[in-house]
Design a protein around this motif. Structure first.
Motif, short mmCIF file in Angstrom:
data_model
loop_
_atom_site.label_atom_id
_atom_site.label_comp_id
_atom_site.label_asym_id
_atom_site.label_seq_id
_atom_site.Cartn_x
_atom_site.Cartn_y
_atom_site.Cartn_z
N TYR A 227 -4.38 1.25 9.76
CA TYR A 227 -5.39 -0.10 9.40
C TYR A 227 -5.43 -0.90 10.62
O TYR A 227 -4.74 -1.22 11.23
CB TYR A 227 -5.00 -0.79 8.06
CG TYR A 227 -5.00 0.10 6.77
CD1 TYR A 227 -6.25 0.04 6.23
CD2 TYR A 227 -3.85 0.38 6.31
CE1 TYR A 227 -6.45 0.70 5.08
CE2 TYR A 227 -3.93 1.21 5.11
CZ TYR A 227 -5.21 1.20 4.43
OH TYR A 227 -5.18 1.87 3.13
N LYS B 270 -4.99 4.85 -1.35
CA LYS B 270 -4.74 3.62 -0.48
C LYS B 270 -6.19 3.22 -0.25
O LYS B 270 -7.25 3.59 -0.56
CB LYS B 270 -4.12 4.20 0.75
CG LYS B 270 -2.64 4.34 0.74
CD LYS B 270 -2.14 4.45 2.10
CE LYS B 270 -0.64 4.59 2.16
NZ LYS B 270 0.09 4.79 3.56
N CYS B 271 -6.31 1.83 0.27
CA CYS B 271 -7.39 1.05 0.49
C CYS B 271 -8.25 2.03 1.20
O CYS B 271 -7.73 2.57 2.34
CB CYS B 271 -7.28 -0.21 0.97
SG CYS B 271 -6.29 -1.34 -0.27
N ASP C 286 -3.94 7.03 9.29
CA ASP C 286 -3.39 6.23 8.46
C ASP C 286 -2.92 4.89 9.15
O ASP C 286 -1.82 4.41 8.84
CB ASP C 286 -2.15 7.07 7.71
CG ASP C 286 -1.74 6.32 6.63
OD1 ASP C 286 -2.48 5.48 5.86
OD2 ASP C 286 -0.43 6.33 6.09
N TRP D 136 -10.22 -1.94 -1.07
CA TRP D 136 -11.07 -1.00 -1.75
C TRP D 136 -12.51 -1.18 -1.67
O TRP D 136 -13.14 -1.50 -2.89
CB TRP D 136 -10.23 -0.55 -3.21
CG TRP D 136 -9.11 0.08 -3.38
CD1 TRP D 136 -8.61 1.36 -2.79
CD2 TRP D 136 -7.76 -0.66 -3.46
NE1 TRP D 136 -7.25 1.28 -3.07
CE2 TRP D 136 -6.71 0.36 -3.48
CE3 TRP D 136 -7.49 -1.90 -3.94
CZ2 TRP D 136 -5.35 0.17 -3.75
CZ3 TRP D 136 -6.00 -2.29 -4.51
CH2 TRP D 136 -5.21 -1.19 -4.29
N LEU E 251 0.79 -1.36 -0.18
CA LEU E 251 0.00 -0.01 0.01
C LEU E 251 0.73 1.45 0.03
O LEU E 251 0.31 2.16 -0.18
CB LEU E 251 -0.90 0.02 1.09
CG LEU E 251 -2.16 -1.03 1.16
CD1 LEU E 251 -2.96 -0.94 2.49
CD2 LEU E 251 -3.05 -0.72 0.14
N LYS E 252 2.03 1.08 0.00
CA LYS E 252 3.22 2.42 0.36
C LYS E 252 3.20 3.34 -0.67
O LYS E 252 3.56 4.30 -0.62
CB LYS E 252 4.35 1.83 0.94
CG LYS E 252 4.22 1.32 2.45
CD LYS E 252 5.67 0.73 3.00
CE LYS E 252 5.23 0.23 4.38
NZ LYS E 252 6.50 -0.15 5.01
N TRP F 268 -6.62 2.43 -7.76
CA TRP F 268 -5.24 2.19 -7.07
C TRP F 268 -4.23 3.35 -6.84
O TRP F 268 -3.41 3.05 -6.12
CB TRP F 268 -4.54 1.12 -7.85
CG TRP F 268 -4.26 1.32 -9.13
CD1 TRP F 268 -3.19 1.97 -9.63
CD2 TRP F 268 -4.98 1.22 -10.22
NE1 TRP F 268 -3.20 2.38 -10.97
CE2 TRP F 268 -4.29 1.89 -11.62
CE3 TRP F 268 -6.38 0.74 -10.55
CZ2 TRP F 268 -5.02 1.62 -12.78
CZ3 TRP F 268 -6.83 0.74 -11.65
CH2 TRP F 268 -6.20 1.14 -12.89
N ARG G 98 0.81 -0.62 -5.38
CA ARG G 98 -0.91 -0.65 -5.26
C ARG G 98 -1.26 -0.93 -6.73
O ARG G 98 -2.38 -1.69 -6.77
CB ARG G 98 -1.23 0.73 -4.85
CG ARG G 98 -1.12 0.97 -3.34
CD ARG G 98 -2.09 2.24 -3.20
NE ARG G 98 -1.92 3.40 -3.69
CZ ARG G 98 -0.92 4.40 -3.45
NH1 ARG G 98 -0.29 4.16 -2.31
NH2 ARG G 98 -0.98 5.41 -4.04
#
Length: 431
Positions: A290, A277-278, A288, A298, A240-241, A274, A246
């Protein structure tokens, strides 16, 4: 605005985590203003969106939604959103609410700019359907359809917006696909006055279609994939970074793969999701971070189609996706809101400007969306159950001072006390 000019359409979606009136911050500038700035940049002069559609999922506590007690919340949202739109619009433009549609926790509001397209909006229709157990509305969709007259021809063009909340959890992919097909079959609109047929129509009977919401499709890393390091979950976090990672991660996205297979969302296109981020699942209060309880995904999406899109090129659209992003600064939900700014193509010139038939979407020849003949029965079966369950749940919550569990305990405690009181006392003499 010229009647034949391209239209800017802004679409936003947010799962507010059952918070009712507390589900939105007072300042919506992060969600709304970036799109206004982009619209002004593209048009070389300040220009606000012509149409704005805002969708919500988990609008309010479930028992209130099931009971149909959403009017106060949706009216407050309407007033709040419209005031923020008009406050931040580049020319302080005013907007009219075209329509609002609510079913349990799914809601959709559509606005049109007063100085432009709002003057030609007509034939407004709203609809709803449930995809939960026994067609209840804890999951489902709402839709708004209207016609903009004298756009390309006298008949103009039809705009349809659908906001949905589909079945959750990663393994339930088949149920989400079934939800989509149920929505197509039961979210039925009456035939337009200009139509030669009186039969109800699906969401695909339109010139422009916009489908948004918490669709709950997840990232599924196949069992055949061997992570470079650590677990598959940790690999997803690592991917994800940056944008390049992505873009690779998107290949594991359930929704994208279903669209490619042609099993769901047929004919719809989407921008590069993409690029951000999700949007799920975040820790509450965090910008930020999760939650480790779910694979980041997503889940919140915005798709679209227009009548000039060719079924032969399913990945290309004549709608320009100007901006598609999430808003990380919103931290009161485990979802992040998404927003999209779309530039519609100018209306197609016609040799018969007096024609009474708006242009329609072109779909693959193998796909024929068909109204469910039992659609109305299913919808009202679900709504009846919604109200029964909702009012019982609401009363238990009321008795339990905000907790249904306490309400159930209080109910049985009161029942036991009543039965004890009704038992006649036995005197010593009787004994």
């Amino acid at each position: 605005m010229s009647r034949d000019e391209s239209l800017f359409v802004q679409v936003g979606s947010y799962n507010t985590n059952l918070q009712g009136g507390a589900g939105l911050p007072q300042d919506l500038v992060d969600w709304l203003v970036p799109t206004f700035q982009v619209a002004s940049f593209l048009s070389k002069e300040p220009r606000a969106p012509d149409i704005i559609a805002i969708g919500f999922q988990e609008l309010l506590p479930l028992h209130l939604g099931l009971a149909g007690l959403s009017k106060a919340v949706i009216d407050d949202r309407d007033a709040h959103i419209r005031s923020q739109i008009e406050m931040h619009a580049p020319g302080k433009e005013s907007y009219t609410l075209v329509a609002k549609a609510v079913n349990v926790g799914v809601a959709l509001l559509v606005y049109a700019r007063d100085s432009g397209v709002a003057r030609r909006v007509c034939d407004v229709q709203t609809q709803w359907t449930g995809t939960g157990p026994a067609y209840m509305g804890n999951k489902g969709a709402v839709g708004i359809r209207f016609r903009v007259s004298d756009r390309g021809s006298k008949a103009g063009e039809i705009f349809t917006f659908v906001c949905a909340h589909l079945t959750a959890h990663e393994p339930k992919l088949a149920q989400r696909v079934a939800d989509y097909h149920h929505i197509v079959g039961t979210l039925l609109f009456p035939a337009l006055p200009s139509s030669p047929s009186s039969s109800p129509t699906t969401m695909y009977s339109t010139s422009h279609l916009f489908f948004l919401g918490d669709l709950n499709f997840r990232i599924t890393v196949p069992s055949s994939h061997t992570p470079v390091q650590g677990s598959k979950l940790h690999e997803v976090f690592a991917m994800l970074k940056d944008d390049a990672s992505r873009e690779q991660l998107k290949e594991f996205d359930q929704l994208l793969n279903q669209r490619r297979k042609g099993t769901a969302f047929i004919g719809l296109r989407e921008g590069p999701f993409w690029s951000f981020k999700c949007t799920y699942k975040y820790k509450l209060g965090e910008v930020d971070r999760y939650s480790t309880k779910r694979t980041p995904s997503w889940t919140d999406r915005i798709m679209y189609a227009t009548h000039t899109d060719s079924p032969d090129t399913p990945e290309k659209s004549n709608i320009s996706n100007i901006l598609y992003t999430s808003i990380p600064s919103y931290v009161t939900s485990d979802h992040k809101p998404v927003v999209c700014l779309l530039l519609l193509p100018p209306p197609t010139p016609t040799s018969f400007p007096e024609t009474c038939t708006p242009p329609m979407l072109r779909l693959p020849s193998a796909y024929m969306p068909t109204p469910d003949p039992y659609g109305t029965l299913k919808r009202y079966t679900g709504r009846t159950l919604d109200r029964i369950v909702g009012y019982i749940w609401w009363l238990l919550t009321l008795v339990g001072a905000g907790s249904a569990i306490v309400g159930i305990f209080n109910f049985f405690l009161g029942l036991a006390a009543w039965r004890w009181w009704k038992v006649p006392a036995i005197s010593v003499a009787d004994a």
